[in-house]
Design an enzyme around this catalytic site. Sequence first.
Site, PDB file in Angstrom:
ATOM      1  N   GLY A   1       7.270  -9.128   6.435  1.00  0.00           N
ATOM      2  CA  GLY A   1       6.359  -9.825   7.336  1.00  0.00           C
ATOM      3  C   GLY A   1       5.848  -8.930   8.446  1.00  0.00           C
ATOM      4  O   GLY A   1       4.716  -9.104   8.931  1.00  0.00           O
TER       5      GLY A   1
ATOM      6  N   PRO B   1     -29.948   0.420   3.940  1.00  0.00           N
ATOM      7  CA  PRO B   1     -29.545  -0.977   3.733  1.00  0.00           C
ATOM      8  C   PRO B   1     -29.733  -1.474   2.301  1.00  0.00           C
ATOM      9  O   PRO B   1     -28.918  -2.216   1.788  1.00  0.00           O
ATOM     10  CB  PRO B   1     -30.438  -1.752   4.704  1.00  0.00           C
ATOM     11  CG  PRO B   1     -30.779  -0.763   5.768  1.00  0.00           C
ATOM     12  CD  PRO B   1     -30.874   0.562   5.081  1.00  0.00           C
TER      13      PRO B   1
ATOM     14  N   GLN C   1       4.190  -3.810   1.836  1.00  0.00           N
ATOM     15  CA  GLN C   1       5.087  -4.785   1.203  1.00  0.00           C
ATOM     16  C   GLN C   1       6.531  -4.523   1.601  1.00  0.00           C
ATOM     17  O   GLN C   1       7.287  -5.473   1.873  1.00  0.00           O
ATOM     18  CB  GLN C   1       4.928  -4.710  -0.320  1.00  0.00           C
ATOM     19  CG  GLN C   1       5.725  -5.741  -1.095  1.00  0.00           C
ATOM     20  CD  GLN C   1       5.154  -7.140  -0.949  1.00  0.00           C
ATOM     21  OE1 GLN C   1       3.993  -7.311  -0.588  1.00  0.00           O
ATOM     22  NE2 GLN C   1       5.977  -8.155  -1.218  1.00  0.00           N
TER      23      GLN C   1
ATOM     24  N   GLU D   1     -17.575  17.582   0.839  1.00  0.00           N
ATOM     25  CA  GLU D   1     -17.354  16.312   1.538  1.00  0.00           C
ATOM     26  C   GLU D   1     -16.292  15.487   0.826  1.00  0.00           C
ATOM     27  O   GLU D   1     -15.403  14.897   1.467  1.00  0.00           O
ATOM     28  CB  GLU D   1     -18.663  15.520   1.605  1.00  0.00           C
ATOM     29  CG  GLU D   1     -18.498  14.169   2.289  1.00  0.00           C
ATOM     30  CD  GLU D   1     -19.795  13.374   2.401  1.00  0.00           C
ATOM     31  OE1 GLU D   1     -19.723  12.195   2.797  1.00  0.00           O
ATOM     32  OE2 GLU D   1     -20.867  13.935   2.087  1.00  0.00           O
TER      33      GLU D   1
END
Length: 391
Positions: A341, A130, A337, A243
């Site tokens: 919509g 964290p 894009q 990785e």
Amino acid sequence: MIPRTNFDSEHEIFRASVRQFFQAEVAPRVMRWREQGVVDRDIFTRAGEQGYLLMWAPEEYGGVGIDDMRYEQILQEENYLHGDPGLCLTLHSRVVAPYIGKRGSEAQKQRWLPPAIRGEKILAVAMSEPSAGSDLAGMKTRAEDRGDHWVLSGSKTYISNGLLADLVIVAARTSGPSKHSMGLFVVEAAMEGFRRGRKLHKLGLDAQDTAEMFFDEVKVPKENALGDPTEGFRYLAEALAVERLQIAIGSIAHAQVAFDLTLEYVKERKAFGRPVGTFQDPRFRLARMRAELDALQCYIDHCVMLSNAGRLTAEVASGAKMLATELEGRVIDDCLQLHGGAGYMEEYRICRMFRDARVTRIFGGANEIMAEIIGRGLGLDERKLMKPQPV
């Protein structure tokens, strides 16, 4: 699209089999997985039955003994095409399991590799914390040597496969000769003091179970430490190149799928009485995407062959990850894009892909860190360039 030359006939036969698997076993379940926030556990056992997990593992552990990254590359490409990036088979097989394969004792390999190959034991790795993110030097989780066992205390976050994992390889600080002394410890799900926290709600990758983990004085047997318990930092650093290549493979595959979807869309979608793709701006955008995708695919395919030969460096892998994830972001943004919509609507796949793509520039090491690694490889290291000169 430029022809790819790094696959032979056996790879193409394998691809056909993998494609059928993803179309039959994964595609029908993707939307439900995304809604429930986690894949079905049985998909790992089904993949294991097909021999798709830990393909590099020797036959004596139940693997097929094929240590050829191209097969893993095919799995990723077909998953992005017909499955979902939230299904972390590659994390299980090519990121986590090699820590056991390379650093584990014979007893550890006999104990953990066979069930991982069958998909009965799902794997995760816990590095990020964290307060430190992926800064390993800032790690606070500690493992104390108590003679016949270790006591592990701390917390981790952003853990992929976090809810499903049966075995978690946890990086923790240990007492040793260096400030970077740390070990890798295999924590089993039933160990007392080990607790999973929240399933983290993310911008994208809805089907991936990303979670917090807490370790409250977990008693870890000595036989659960991988390799030298002071060399974990080096083990992690050595594994990061592969990785990051895996991330690059996934990102370019994701971008390619977005391109294909959009090319079909602009051929069919009409504006002002003509297909959208016949206007100059969409044509030019797609032309540039096609050229950039081809160029970067060649780079990544070459990196795969370097990895097979044991010659993939941290700098080259960092470059692949940086460029592939940045191109992925640009391509998918442009493709959204061009959907107009509709691209903003969740029912369209390109909308979900846009959300899923954003994290790749962050995980596995943020792209700013990739640039630092490449820059240091060029000799642009402040610690060296700013050294006091002898008088």
